[in-house]
Design a protein around this motif. Structure first.
Motif, PDB file in Angstrom:
ATOM      1  N   MET A  35     -31.726  -9.954  28.145  1.00 24.73           N
ATOM      2  CA  MET A  35     -32.872 -10.856  28.447  1.00 24.73           C
ATOM      3  C   MET A  35     -32.313 -12.193  27.196  1.00 24.73           C
ATOM      4  SD  MET A  35     -35.699  -9.447  28.843  1.00 24.73           S
ATOM      5  CE  MET A  35     -36.606  -9.513  26.783  1.00 24.73           C
ATOM      6  N   LEU A  36     -31.423 -12.059  26.474  1.00 23.68           N
ATOM      7  CA  LEU A  36     -30.199 -12.871  25.935  1.00 23.68           C
ATOM      8  C   LEU A  36     -30.092 -13.707  26.765  1.00 23.68           C
ATOM      9  CD1 LEU A  36     -28.398 -11.461  23.892  1.00 23.68           C
ATOM     10  CD2 LEU A  36     -30.385 -12.368  23.572  1.00 23.68           C
ATOM     11  N   VAL A  37     -29.275 -13.943  28.362  1.00 25.17           N
ATOM     12  CA  VAL A  37     -28.959 -15.116  29.103  1.00 25.17           C
ATOM     13  C   VAL A  37     -30.416 -15.380  29.332  1.00 25.17           C
ATOM     14  CG1 VAL A  37     -28.465 -15.754  30.905  1.00 25.17           C
ATOM     15  CG2 VAL A  37     -27.409 -14.049  29.599  1.00 25.17           C
ATOM     16  N   ALA A  38     -31.340 -14.706  29.389  1.00 27.48           N
ATOM     17  CA  ALA A  38     -33.053 -15.174  30.353  1.00 27.48           C
ATOM     18  C   ALA A  38     -33.267 -16.335  29.555  1.00 27.48           C
ATOM     19  CB  ALA A  38     -33.414 -14.162  30.633  1.00 27.48           C
ATOM     20  N   ASN A  39     -32.674 -15.901  28.191  1.00 25.64           N
ATOM     21  CA  ASN A  39     -33.808 -17.083  27.430  1.00 25.64           C
ATOM     22  C   ASN A  39     -32.619 -17.864  26.186  1.00 25.64           C
ATOM     23  OD1 ASN A  39     -36.601 -16.240  27.338  1.00 25.64           O
ATOM     24  ND2 ASN A  39     -35.417 -14.383  27.614  1.00 25.64           N
ATOM     25  N   SER A  40     -31.751 -18.441  26.995  1.00 30.12           N
ATOM     26  CA  SER A  40     -30.740 -19.552  26.149  1.00 30.12           C
ATOM     27  C   SER A  40     -30.539 -20.721  27.409  1.00 30.12           C
ATOM     28  CB  SER A  40     -29.418 -18.322  26.328  1.00 30.12           C
ATOM     29  OG  SER A  40     -29.246 -18.247  27.663  1.00 30.12           O
ATOM     30  N   PRO A  41     -29.643 -21.280  26.850  1.00 28.02           N
ATOM     31  CA  PRO A  41     -28.981 -22.399  27.674  1.00 28.02           C
ATOM     32  C   PRO A  41     -28.529 -22.212  29.006  1.00 28.02           C
ATOM     33  CG  PRO A  41     -28.511 -22.337  25.338  1.00 28.02           C
ATOM     34  CD  PRO A  41     -28.944 -21.233  25.945  1.00 28.02           C
ATOM     35  N   LEU A  42     -28.646 -21.295  29.299  1.00 22.73           N
ATOM     36  CA  LEU A  42     -27.916 -20.768  30.533  1.00 22.73           C
ATOM     37  C   LEU A  42     -29.054 -19.917  31.360  1.00 22.73           C
ATOM     38  CD1 LEU A  42     -24.745 -18.013  29.073  1.00 22.73           C
ATOM     39  CD2 LEU A  42     -24.715 -20.338  30.504  1.00 22.73           C
ATOM     40  N   ALA A  43     -30.235 -19.881  31.231  1.00 22.91           N
ATOM     41  CA  ALA A  43     -31.188 -19.451  31.603  1.00 22.91           C
ATOM     42  C   ALA A  43     -31.366 -20.218  33.285  1.00 22.91           C
ATOM     43  CB  ALA A  43     -32.622 -19.652  31.566  1.00 22.91           C
ATOM     44  N   HIS A  44     -31.232 -21.592  33.442  1.00 25.59           N
ATOM     45  CA  HIS A  44     -31.078 -22.300  34.587  1.00 25.59           C
ATOM     46  C   HIS A  44     -30.358 -21.247  35.251  1.00 25.59           C
ATOM     47  CE1 HIS A  44     -32.738 -24.809  37.212  1.00 25.59           C
ATOM     48  NE2 HIS A  44     -31.902 -25.532  37.988  1.00 25.59           N
ATOM     49  N   GLY A  45     -29.159 -21.519  35.192  1.00 25.86           N
ATOM     50  CA  GLY A  45     -28.418 -20.822  36.050  1.00 25.86           C
ATOM     51  C   GLY A  45     -28.252 -19.047  36.175  1.00 25.86           C
ATOM     52  N   TYR A  46     -28.962 -18.313  35.152  1.00 27.15           N
ATOM     53  CA  TYR A  46     -29.206 -17.050  35.890  1.00 27.15           C
ATOM     54  C   TYR A  46     -29.741 -17.402  36.802  1.00 27.15           C
ATOM     55  CZ  TYR A  46     -31.319 -12.804  35.066  1.00 27.15           C
ATOM     56  OH  TYR A  46     -31.777 -11.274  35.212  1.00 27.15           O
ATOM     57  N   HIS A  47     -30.965 -17.838  37.007  1.00 22.52           N
ATOM     58  CA  HIS A  47     -32.244 -17.681  37.676  1.00 22.52           C
ATOM     59  C   HIS A  47     -31.157 -18.351  38.675  1.00 22.52           C
ATOM     60  CE1 HIS A  47     -36.059 -19.296  40.342  1.00 22.52           C
ATOM     61  NE2 HIS A  47     -36.017 -17.979  39.556  1.00 22.52           N
ATOM     62  N   ASP A  48     -31.206 -19.358  38.943  1.00 23.35           N
ATOM     63  CA  ASP A  48     -30.193 -20.194  40.649  1.00 23.35           C
ATOM     64  C   ASP A  48     -29.130 -18.638  41.197  1.00 23.35           C
ATOM     65  OD1 ASP A  48     -31.995 -22.244  40.158  1.00 23.35           O
ATOM     66  OD2 ASP A  48     -30.409 -23.665  39.118  1.00 23.35           O
ATOM     67  N   LEU A  49     -28.306 -18.245  40.097  1.00 26.67           N
ATOM     68  CA  LEU A  49     -27.503 -17.466  40.012  1.00 26.67           C
ATOM     69  C   LEU A  49     -28.540 -15.823  41.392  1.00 26.67           C
ATOM     70  CD1 LEU A  49     -24.294 -15.919  40.729  1.00 26.67           C
ATOM     71  CD2 LEU A  49     -25.310 -14.935  38.716  1.00 26.67           C
ATOM     72  N   PHE A  50     -29.075 -15.508  41.321  1.00 31.56           N
ATOM     73  CA  PHE A  50     -29.704 -14.296  41.497  1.00 31.56           C
ATOM     74  C   PHE A  50     -30.634 -14.944  42.555  1.00 31.56           C
ATOM     75  CE2 PHE A  50     -27.477 -12.789  37.479  1.00 31.56           C
ATOM     76  CZ  PHE A  50     -27.329 -11.260  38.471  1.00 31.56           C
ATOM     77  N   HIS A  51     -31.825 -15.988  42.500  1.00 33.65           N
ATOM     78  CA  HIS A  51     -32.881 -16.089  42.936  1.00 33.65           C
ATOM     79  C   HIS A  51     -32.892 -17.814  44.554  1.00 33.65           C
ATOM     80  CE1 HIS A  51     -35.296 -13.056  41.613  1.00 33.65           C
ATOM     81  NE2 HIS A  51     -34.497 -13.442  40.035  1.00 33.65           N
ATOM     82  N   GLY A  52     -31.607 -17.757  43.854  1.00 31.18           N
ATOM     83  CA  GLY A  52     -31.575 -19.386  44.870  1.00 31.18           C
ATOM     84  C   GLY A  52     -30.903 -18.948  46.200  1.00 31.18           C
ATOM     85  N   THR A  53     -31.080 -19.990  46.985  1.00 31.36           N
ATOM     86  CA  THR A  53     -30.691 -19.626  48.774  1.00 31.36           C
ATOM     87  C   THR A  53     -29.340 -19.544  49.139  1.00 31.36           C
ATOM     88  OG1 THR A  53     -33.173 -20.698  49.253  1.00 31.36           O
ATOM     89  CG2 THR A  53     -31.518 -20.477  50.438  1.00 31.36           C
ATOM     90  N   LEU A  54     -28.811 -19.188  49.259  1.00 29.14           N
ATOM     91  CA  LEU A  54     -27.685 -18.498  49.751  1.00 29.14           C
ATOM     92  C   LEU A  54     -27.225 -19.251  50.637  1.00 29.14           C
ATOM     93  CD1 LEU A  54     -27.465 -14.831  49.759  1.00 29.14           C
ATOM     94  CD2 LEU A  54     -25.959 -16.681  48.383  1.00 29.14           C
ATOM     95  N   ALA A  55     -26.059 -20.264  50.935  1.00 29.64           N
ATOM     96  CA  ALA A  55     -25.204 -21.490  51.525  1.00 29.64           C
ATOM     97  C   ALA A  55     -25.073 -20.381  53.225  1.00 29.64           C
ATOM     98  CB  ALA A  55     -24.239 -21.420  50.667  1.00 29.64           C
ATOM     99  N   TRP A  56     -25.066 -19.144  52.918  1.00 33.13           N
ATOM    100  CA  TRP A  56     -24.553 -18.613  54.140  1.00 33.13           C
ATOM    101  C   TRP A  56     -24.743 -17.057  53.957  1.00 33.13           C
ATOM    102  CZ3 TRP A  56     -21.755 -14.838  55.395  1.00 33.13           C
ATOM    103  CH2 TRP A  56     -21.309 -14.015  56.989  1.00 33.13           C
ATOM    104  N   THR A  57     -25.748 -17.016  54.913  1.00 31.58           N
ATOM    105  CA  THR A  57     -25.789 -14.997  54.745  1.00 31.58           C
ATOM    106  C   THR A  57     -25.875 -14.053  55.877  1.00 31.58           C
ATOM    107  OG1 THR A  57     -27.502 -13.178  54.332  1.00 31.58           O
ATOM    108  CG2 THR A  57     -28.374 -15.250  54.715  1.00 31.58           C
ATOM    109  N   PRO A  58     -24.716 -12.783  56.768  1.00 33.37           N
ATOM    110  CA  PRO A  58     -25.188 -12.640  57.496  1.00 33.37           C
ATOM    111  C   PRO A  58     -26.460 -11.979  58.503  1.00 33.37           C
ATOM    112  CG  PRO A  58     -23.771 -11.565  56.217  1.00 33.37           C
ATOM    113  CD  PRO A  58     -24.429 -12.252  55.250  1.00 33.37           C
ATOM    114  N   ILE A  59     -27.286 -11.525  57.186  1.00 35.40           N
ATOM    115  CA  ILE A  59     -28.390 -11.585  57.281  1.00 35.40           C
ATOM    116  C   ILE A  59     -29.217 -12.338  56.884  1.00 35.40           C
ATOM    117  CG2 ILE A  59     -29.894  -9.644  57.435  1.00 35.40           C
ATOM    118  CD1 ILE A  59     -27.422  -7.068  56.904  1.00 35.40           C
ATOM    119  N   PRO A  60     -30.022 -13.048  57.726  1.00 34.88           N
ATOM    120  CA  PRO A  60     -31.525 -14.069  58.007  1.00 34.88           C
ATOM    121  C   PRO A  60     -32.275 -13.813  56.527  1.00 34.88           C
ATOM    122  CG  PRO A  60     -30.619 -13.801  59.746  1.00 34.88           C
ATOM    123  CD  PRO A  60     -30.513 -12.664  59.402  1.00 34.88           C
ATOM    124  N   LYS A  61     -32.504 -12.199  56.677  1.00 38.69           N
ATOM    125  CA  LYS A  61     -33.778 -11.455  55.509  1.00 38.69           C
ATOM    126  C   LYS A  61     -33.283 -11.871  54.980  1.00 38.69           C
ATOM    127  CE  LYS A  61     -37.635  -8.095  55.429  1.00 38.69           C
ATOM    128  NZ  LYS A  61     -37.167  -6.916  56.506  1.00 38.69           N
TER     129      LYS A  61
END
Length: 407
Positions: A35-61
């Motif tokens: 909660m603290l990270v998601a409501n701090s200046p790190l929020a954008h990085g937090y979101h990109d870390l978990f929801h950003g599209t991976l450069a490569w993945t062995p399983i496209p899904k």
């Protein structure tokens, strides 16, 4: 001095990780941190870390870290849940029909009442489009609830600890069934058939007394991949695979099920679930806003967890005891039983998981649901802790078992 400090630190860490409250405390810390990270200046990085599209993945899904955590890593959580359920049904707290009667009654009431409260709140607000979230407040988080109870030490009779654990296990069975039956779409028949074939091979391995753990591990991964592509949620594969693991003991008193459970429990408690919590508990409150936080969805979920859980479980136990269907936990006062029922309103892991399944196309609704889960779980934890902390035993401050130990 350095050696002494190191020894003290090692002993402190050992006591923490050996404590039954440790995993629950870790979840609380992780949720707050998210909660603290998601409501701090790190929020954008937090979101990109978990929801950003991976450069490569062995399983496209699985093209984001969030999907790898929820659809792959969480299979370990469900696998451990399946192992625990199988062990308890075979020779544990759920093996005795009389012993399991009360927890089963309480668990079913504790799932139905929160769903009813949720639908009542949603219906009264005229938000019929949100009814798909009815199962979100129906789940209980074992680690979180047992962790809070563990903080109370011997103030809580052992009968209530067993009752809470058994209710939570039955609750997990119900939650898994709900996910399989109500949160499954776009079934792909070919992958279903392949899944059934792999599962059949695992069952055959058990029947032919093949006890090689590596064989079951490989087949479990194959089963997960087939289920992942079938339209049924991939985590169901974890439970199904666990049910095929042999329990029969060898000459050393060991079995594949015990080996898997002992090997995976620490990873599950201190890596898988906390990582899931950190990836899913972070809610940007500015994005949701006050209106969103007070919307029917979070209010319905919070009400289901706080009110529905305790009303359903406490009333079910009281009525079952009064009718003679099952006796309430020995050595526990009514206030202690009430506090335990309130603790069952801690949803967290499974509730967050179901929330993501309930509204996959509406991220804002998932965020609102998270607020309801977190607020409802927090209030249930604090209220349940307070009730159990100050509740007298049935004969005063100590129950019979504690008096015997004190003597």
């Amino acid at each position: 001095m350095v050696t002494t400090t190191k020894e003290v630190l090692n002993r402190t860490l050992k006591r923490f990780f050996d404590s039954e409250a440790s995993s629950g405390i870790l979840l609380i810390v992780v949720a707050i941190l998210a909660m603290l990270v998601a409501n701090s200046p790190l929020a954008h990085g937090y979101h990109d870390l978990f929801h950003g599209t991976l450069a490569w993945t062995p399983i496209p899904k699985l093209d984001t870290l969030h999907m790898w955590i929820n659809d792959a890593l969480m299979v370990i959580f469900f696998f451990v849940v399946g192992l625990e359920i199988k062990r308890e049904v075979a020779n544990g707290a759920l093996s005795n029909p009389e012993a399991r009667r009360l927890p089963v009654i309480a668990a079913f009431a504790g799932m139905a009442a929160p769903a009813a409260v949720f639908l009542l709140v949603i219906g009264s607000a005229g938000e019929t489009g949100l009814t798909n979230g009815w199962a979100i407040p129906a789940a209980t988080d074992i680690a979180f609830a047992m962790g809070v109870m563990g903080l109370l030490g011997n103030r809580v009779p052992s009968s209530l600890r067993l009752f809470l654990l058994t209710v939570a296990i039955v609750d997990d069975i119900g939650a898994v069934a709900i996910i399989a039956l109500f949160y499954t779409a776009n079934i792909k028949l070919l992958w279903i058939i392949l899944s059934m074939l792999v599962l059949g091979v695992m069952i055959a391995c058990n029947r032919f007394r093949i006890d090689r753990s590596w064989a079951y591990a490989i087949l479990a991964i194959m089963l997960w991949y087939c289920v992942l592509n079938s339209g049924v949620h991939a985590t169901i594969a974890g439970v199904l695979a666990a049910f095929t693991i042999p329990m029969r003991l060898d000459a050393k008193g060991d079995s594949p099920l015990l080996r898997f459970e002992h090997a995976l429990l620490p990873w599950n408690a201190f890596l898988v679930v906390p990582l899931f919590g950190f990836a899913n508990a972070g809610v940007e409150l500015a994005g949701v806003g006050l209106a969103g936080a007070l919307a029917p969805l979070p209010l319905g979920i919070a009400a289901g967890l706080i009110i529905g859980k305790q009303v359903g479980i406490f009333s079910a136990v009281t009525i079952a005891d009064w009718l003679g269907l099952a006796k309430r936990p020995k050595g526990a006062s009514m206030m202690q039983l009430w506090g335990t029922a309130v603790l069952c309103g801690i949803g967290f892991t499974m509730s967050l998981f179901i929330a993501a399944l309930a509204f996959p196309r509406y991220p804002i609704l998932v965020e609102e649901a998270k607020i309801g889960v977190l607020s409802g779980s927090l209030i249930s934890a604090l209220l349940g802790f307070a009730l159990l902390r100050f509740a007298p035993g049935p004969r005063g401050d100590m129950d019979e078992e504690q008096e015997t130990q004190a003597a």
